[in-house]
Design an enzyme around this catalytic site. Structure first.
Site, mmCIF file in Angstrom:
data_model
loop_
_atom_site.group_PDB
_atom_site.id
_atom_site.type_symbol
_atom_site.label_atom_id
_atom_site.label_comp_id
_atom_site.label_asym_id
_atom_site.label_seq_id
_atom_site.Cartn_x
_atom_site.Cartn_y
_atom_site.Cartn_z
ATOM 1 N N LYS A 79 0.806 -1.221 0.000
ATOM 2 C CA LYS A 79 0.000 0.000 0.000
ATOM 3 C C LYS A 79 0.838 1.269 0.000
ATOM 4 C CE LYS A 79 -4.357 -1.748 1.433
ATOM 5 N NZ LYS A 79 -5.563 -1.611 2.175
ATOM 6 N N LYS A 124 -5.290 -10.525 -7.131
ATOM 7 C CA LYS A 124 -6.512 -10.881 -6.398
ATOM 8 C C LYS A 124 -7.653 -9.922 -6.746
ATOM 9 C CE LYS A 124 -6.356 -8.561 -1.977
ATOM 10 N NZ LYS A 124 -6.628 -8.615 -0.572
ATOM 11 N N LYS A 161 -11.124 -4.348 -4.387
ATOM 12 C CA LYS A 161 -11.897 -3.104 -4.514
ATOM 13 C C LYS A 161 -11.098 -2.065 -5.282
ATOM 14 C CE LYS A 161 -13.739 -3.505 0.107
ATOM 15 N NZ LYS A 161 -13.489 -3.060 1.480
HETATM 16 P P1 AMP Z 1 -10.870 -5.909 2.595
HETATM 17 O O1 AMP Z 1 -11.756 -5.591 1.477
HETATM 18 O O2 AMP Z 1 -9.439 -5.923 2.189
HETATM 19 O O3 AMP Z 1 -11.172 -5.159 3.863
HETATM 20 O O4 AMP Z 1 -11.147 -7.433 2.927
HETATM 21 C C1 AMP Z 1 -12.238 -7.904 3.691
HETATM 22 C C2 AMP Z 1 -12.139 -9.412 3.831
HETATM 23 O O5 AMP Z 1 -12.257 -10.037 2.557
HETATM 24 C C3 AMP Z 1 -10.801 -9.915 4.415
HETATM 25 O O6 AMP Z 1 -11.039 -11.026 5.258
HETATM 26 C C4 AMP Z 1 -10.015 -10.324 3.203
HETATM 27 O O7 AMP Z 1 -9.068 -11.313 3.515
HETATM 28 C C5 AMP Z 1 -11.115 -10.868 2.305
HETATM 29 N N1 AMP Z 1 -10.777 -10.709 0.887
HETATM 30 C C6 AMP Z 1 -10.538 -9.544 0.225
HETATM 31 N N2 AMP Z 1 -10.282 -9.783 -1.075
HETATM 32 C C7 AMP Z 1 -10.356 -11.132 -1.247
HETATM 33 C C8 AMP Z 1 -10.200 -12.000 -2.355
HETATM 34 N N3 AMP Z 1 -9.916 -11.540 -3.561
HETATM 35 N N4 AMP Z 1 -10.348 -13.319 -2.141
HETATM 36 C C9 AMP Z 1 -10.659 -13.807 -0.927
HETATM 37 N N5 AMP Z 1 -10.825 -13.046 0.167
HETATM 38 C C10 AMP Z 1 -10.683 -11.721 0.019
#
Ligand code: AMP
Ligand code: TRP
Length: 334
Positions: A115, A198, A201
């Site tokens: 980041k 991956k 967002k």
């Molecule tokens: P975040 O959007 O980064 O706050 O992620 C929220 C949750 O979603 C966390 O537990 C991440 O590990 C999971 N997560 C985010 N992106 C992915 C993805 N592409 N595949 C699987 N889990 C994800």
């Protein structure tokens, strides 16, 4: 004999609508296991401000995550759903843990490295750097034993354990060491347009990401344009066919079918047929979630009530824990 009940804690940053990767890697699992444990699901708005935010948008996104939690089926009667910043003990414990952590440990965190890459390390916020101390505080405040997250969070959970152990060794037993709970398949859902990245967002290419409020047509369109691998068979081979393996993982989570069953279903058929089938199962699975999400967005009062209740329950537990922590550390007049 006292039987200690497992306690599960997890959270999501309110930085926009959630996508299928968030759902498969995190929220879906939470709904499946919420009946087995005492659960806390947090909306981590203090983590969201580690990168620049628009205040009005942050408020909107915060309520939207609450709506999503309910839309995917988290049961507020069983789970404590709350907003991180409404329980001030999170920030307080984060400060204390920041004093326990070492610079070198924080510097090794790959999320910070990723980041801070764009703007450069020197120009990155201090909050972004100490993000993992706040995450450790979230987890340790509630004597969490299980943290279900995607595998991108593994390093943060390991650091949480390290900080808890160091604190306990120095000040006496205070914190429970949590375990990470990972999905067997789907801990990392990849972008539809680039299976090396991956689903995220922040992905610039919106066509690689299926949002939880995408219309059926949009889902159809995105999946029909998903990249595949060379060859033609629908076979699960993560090494040789990473793009197809990713699509099969999504199929598996939408239907409950095993990889073998999916291979059998599409034996002798091509990628085109498989993508059509995949779009159908994704649309079918997400339809009730999208519908409920829209309903909750239109009725925010119900969300407010649930969040009020969650805040009170979480605050009660956090306040008790912090009394002990302050005492152990020697803060205040005792
Ligand atoms: P975040 O959007 O980064 O706050 O992620 C929220 C949750 O979603 C966390 O537990 C991440 O590990 C999971 N997560 C985010 N992106 C992915 C993805 N592409 N595949 C699987 N889990 C994800
Ligand atoms: N860092 C997590 C993520 O990016 C979000 C998070 C913050 C979290 N605090 C947490 C997850 C505590 C689990 C437990 O996904």
């Amino acid at each position: 004999m006292i039987v200690m009940q497992d306690l599960l804690f997890s959270g999501v940053k309110p930085t926009g609508t959630l996508h299928l990767g968030n759902y498969i890697g995190a929220l879906k699992k939470w709904t499946e296991i919420q009946h087995l444990y005492q659960c806390y699901f947090c909306i981590v708005d203090l983590h969201a401000i580690t990168v620049p935010q628009d205040p009005a948008q942050l408020r909107k996104d915060t309520l939207d995550i609450a709506a999503t939690y309910l839309a995917v089926g988290l049961d507020p009667k069983r789970c404590t759903l709350f907003i991180q910043s409404e329980v001030p003990e999170h920030a307080e414990l984060a400060w204390i843990l920041g004093c326990v952590a070492k610079m070198g440990e924080m510097e090794r965190m790959t999320q910070f490295k990723d980041k801070s890459q764009k703007g450069g390390r020197e120009r990155s916020g201090l909050g972004l750097f100490s993000y993992p101390a706040l995450m450790a505080a979230d987890i340790l405040l509630y004597d969490t034993t299980i943290v279900p997250v995607g595998d991108d969070q593994t390093q943060h959970i390991e650091l949480t354990r390290l900080l808890a152990k160091r604190f306990n060794d120095k000040f006496g037993s205070t914190f429970t060491l949590p375990e990470i709970l990972l999905q067997k398949h789907g801990a990392r859902i990849m972008s539809l347009t680039d299976p090396a990245k991956k689903m995220s967002k922040s992905d610039e290419s919106k066509s690689g990401v299926i949002m939880l409020d995408d219309e059926a047509d949009t889902i159809h369109h995105k999946i029909s344009r998903a990249v595949t691998d060379s060859g033609s068979g629908v076979v699960y081979d993560l090494e040789k066919k990473p793009a197809v393996a990713n699509l099969m993982t999504i199929y598996h989570h939408m239907t409950g079918k095993t990889m073998k069953e999916i291979e059998t279903l599409y034996a002798g058929k091509g990628y085109g047929d498989f993508k059509t089938g995949l779009a159908e199962v994704v649309i079918e699975h997400l339809a009730p979630i999208t519908k409920k999400l829209k309903e909750y967005r239109e009725h925010p009062q119900e969300l407010q009530n649930i969040l009020d209740h969650g805040r009170d329950a979480a605050h009660h537990a956090a306040r008790e824990k912090m009394k002990l922590v302050r005492d152990r550390v020697g803060l205040g007049r005792g």
